[in-house]
Scaffold this active site. Sequence first.
Site, mmCIF file in Angstrom:
data_model
loop_
_atom_site.group_PDB
_atom_site.id
_atom_site.type_symbol
_atom_site.label_atom_id
_atom_site.label_comp_id
_atom_site.label_asym_id
_atom_site.label_seq_id
_atom_site.Cartn_x
_atom_site.Cartn_y
_atom_site.Cartn_z
ATOM 1 N N ASP A 1 -2.839 6.185 -4.247
ATOM 2 C CA ASP A 1 -2.506 4.865 -3.704
ATOM 3 C C ASP A 1 -3.677 4.221 -2.957
ATOM 4 O O ASP A 1 -4.355 4.876 -2.153
ATOM 5 C CB ASP A 1 -1.327 5.056 -2.730
ATOM 6 C CG ASP A 1 -0.891 3.780 -2.060
ATOM 7 O OD1 ASP A 1 -0.142 3.020 -2.688
ATOM 8 O OD2 ASP A 1 -1.307 3.539 -0.904
ATOM 9 N N GLU B 1 -4.789 3.810 -8.230
ATOM 10 C CA GLU B 1 -4.353 2.431 -7.984
ATOM 11 C C GLU B 1 -5.452 1.688 -7.244
ATOM 12 O O GLU B 1 -5.774 1.999 -6.109
ATOM 13 C CB GLU B 1 -3.079 2.385 -7.134
ATOM 14 C CG GLU B 1 -2.528 0.968 -7.062
ATOM 15 C CD GLU B 1 -2.141 0.489 -5.675
ATOM 16 O OE1 GLU B 1 -1.525 -0.579 -5.595
ATOM 17 O OE2 GLU B 1 -2.462 1.139 -4.674
HETATM 18 C C1 GLC Z 1 -0.029 0.287 -2.533
HETATM 19 C C2 GLC Z 1 1.453 0.285 -2.779
HETATM 20 C C3 GLC Z 1 2.124 -0.647 -1.829
HETATM 21 C C4 GLC Z 1 1.833 -0.190 -0.445
HETATM 22 C C5 GLC Z 1 0.332 -0.043 -0.221
HETATM 23 C C6 GLC Z 1 0.048 0.680 1.049
HETATM 24 O O1 GLC Z 1 -0.598 -0.937 -2.808
HETATM 25 O O2 GLC Z 1 1.721 -0.026 -4.096
HETATM 26 O O3 GLC Z 1 3.480 -0.736 -2.060
HETATM 27 O O4 GLC Z 1 2.359 -1.098 0.467
HETATM 28 O O5 GLC Z 1 -0.283 0.668 -1.231
HETATM 29 O O6 GLC Z 1 0.310 2.045 0.918
#
Ligand code: GLC
Length: 685
Positions: free
Chosen positions: A311, A381
């Site tokens: 993440d 991500e």
């Molecule tokens: C990523 C997740 C999101 C979250 C962020 C912080 O972007 O997809 O939902 O708020 O990380 O962890």
Amino acid sequence: MSYRKDSDSVELGECTRNPGYKDADGDGPAARDNISVSDSEEKRDSIGVKRLSDARDEYTQIKPYAGMPKEVLVLYSSKARYRVPREILFWLTVCCTLALVAVTIAVIALSPKCLSWWQASPVYQIYPRSFKDSDGDGVGDLKGIKEKLDHFEYLNIKSIWISPFYRSPMKDFGYDVEDFRDIDPLFGTMKDFEELLATMHSKGLRLIMDFIPNHTSDRHRWFNLSRTRDPHYEDYYVWTDCKPDGPKPNNWVSIFGNSSWTYDEVRGQCYLHQFLKEQPDLNFRNPDVINEMIDIIHFWLDKGVDGFRMDAVKHMLEAPHMRDEPQVDPNKPPELVTTEWDLHSDYTTSQVGLHDILREFRAQMDIYSQEPGRYRFMVIESYDYEEVYKTMMYYGTKLEKEGDFPFNFYLLDLPQNTSGAWAKHLVHLWMGNMPKGKWPNWVVGNHDRTRISSSAGQLYVRAINMLLLTLPGTATTYYGEEIGMENINVTARHFCSLVVSNTLVTRSPLQWNANMNAGFNDKTNLTWLPLHPDYETVNVEAQMKDDGSVLAQYRFLNTLRQSELPLNRGWFCYVHTDANVFSYIRELDGLKRAFLIVVNFGKESVVTDLSSVRELPDELKVLMSTNKVNDGKVFPKSRIQTEVGEGLVIQYSTNTRFNPNHPEECYISEKACYLETIGILYKCQ
Ligand code: GLC
Ligand code: MG
């Protein structure tokens, strides 16, 4: 051992020389014996001489038979007519074995790698609060997921990513982790998790977890130890001096808006949070923090999870100099600089050293991947918008592995300008920038964005799923997309915080059937977010019964993709693009069967003329249309008709591949050819 020949009573004792032995040349022991025999012959009587020569004659006449004693057998087996074929056979066996080994090695060397599990199946994202509630509290849970695993068997999906279920105060719905080694009671217990994982594995399903390295919850033990300046934890977070009501240390802003610095009264300093103030950023310049995160990776890999979705990684490091970031609009008054769009995030994202940390995480995962059949998958991500090259770096290099792929979010922008040309532009952003040989992937929805079916419109849902499942690479499907679920309207009473609430519209309970709470919670009348009112018609059960439904088409395309080599690993070639239509070919060298995909993302129904594409046959038969009545239709290639939002998969047979004539229009991850006569896939050129 002795041998008695009934008629003549010739005896062969243990040390008896065998007078009947002759080899191919007529000499050998018997011939050599003749010398000694003749030497002593004079000393023998005539009866002895006669007996010896008789025996020699008789032995040459005896036919081999079952149960012959060894000595006699040796007599015969050493004869040239037995020995020579035997030796030929022996050498033939040796040569064949060597040839077989060589062929095996060559086949292995020439075969393209098999697709790994994360390439062969789409990834399905479960948002655990909204998938299935087993205990009636209105919030989905791990037991609920376990109850519904048949859904994946039905869809032919093997890779399941479950959004966070760690212990959390839920300020950011689980992305604020209080304990990385525990399950939040809302979702169940560690035992529930272990049972879920075991059941998934027994069904051949893989579990991908969210891994959240950038920050913890402010309730995490480390944060409490850090704000009280415990010597070991003092530098676990990013702290800097500031005054309680004074100016912020710099102009950095949180992704959720406003300053990313918050004053902490306990420590008397400000801490950095690139997300909510309840999500303090960890300090990855501290090696202890890296080691803590590695331990957590080990913890879950030891439990048997199959991969991680990493993440928000681009935020992991910040520039130590902490200078102000340049404003996008230099003339904007600094007090109005409050969102990430106001700044060039030069000092808060993608800092030097980030990839080293991720490669270290990967190296740890690779230790576990050595277990046969247990490849551990890593997806990153990081959305870098127009800076595609930044995203591509997460693929790693030839020498150093990093993510198996970074999520490709570009198709999420399709609704901005739903059209054939825009679809191609977005697809090409990835295909044109992806390092050679890497594996593409496509995302059309997630928990952070509104549902594409709402932003693009229901009219295009099927076409978008068709695009997703016929492009090369791994498709990611956000729960509910397989039935075309839409955004809900979230009213004020559901707002937890203004920022997060914007994304709640996309997180409503999965619509399983037309019963109470759409089958999401069949125990009480609670659902943590309202259901979409269309659940009575748009639900899994109803769509399973309708072979023209969004669900049935998703399933068909996914199954087709997995069973057809051109679709799962073949060439991807652009064929035609205009304002309405985006069209491409999937083919594999050596295989006659190929696929033409024609999708109308435009505003009008059109006739597409592909008569200039020499490689296509004159008549094209629709294998599947998103508009079921057109299944099986035959079009001349000069007149392929599509309605608005209609997609066609056309299967055709050809001896002429498209890719050799249009190399600049075509992509393949690993070149594979098919030898149809013996059904073998091999590497070519
Ligand atoms: C990523 C997740 C999101 C979250 C962020 C912080 O972007 O997809 O939902 O708020 O990380 O962890
Ligand atoms: Mg950070």
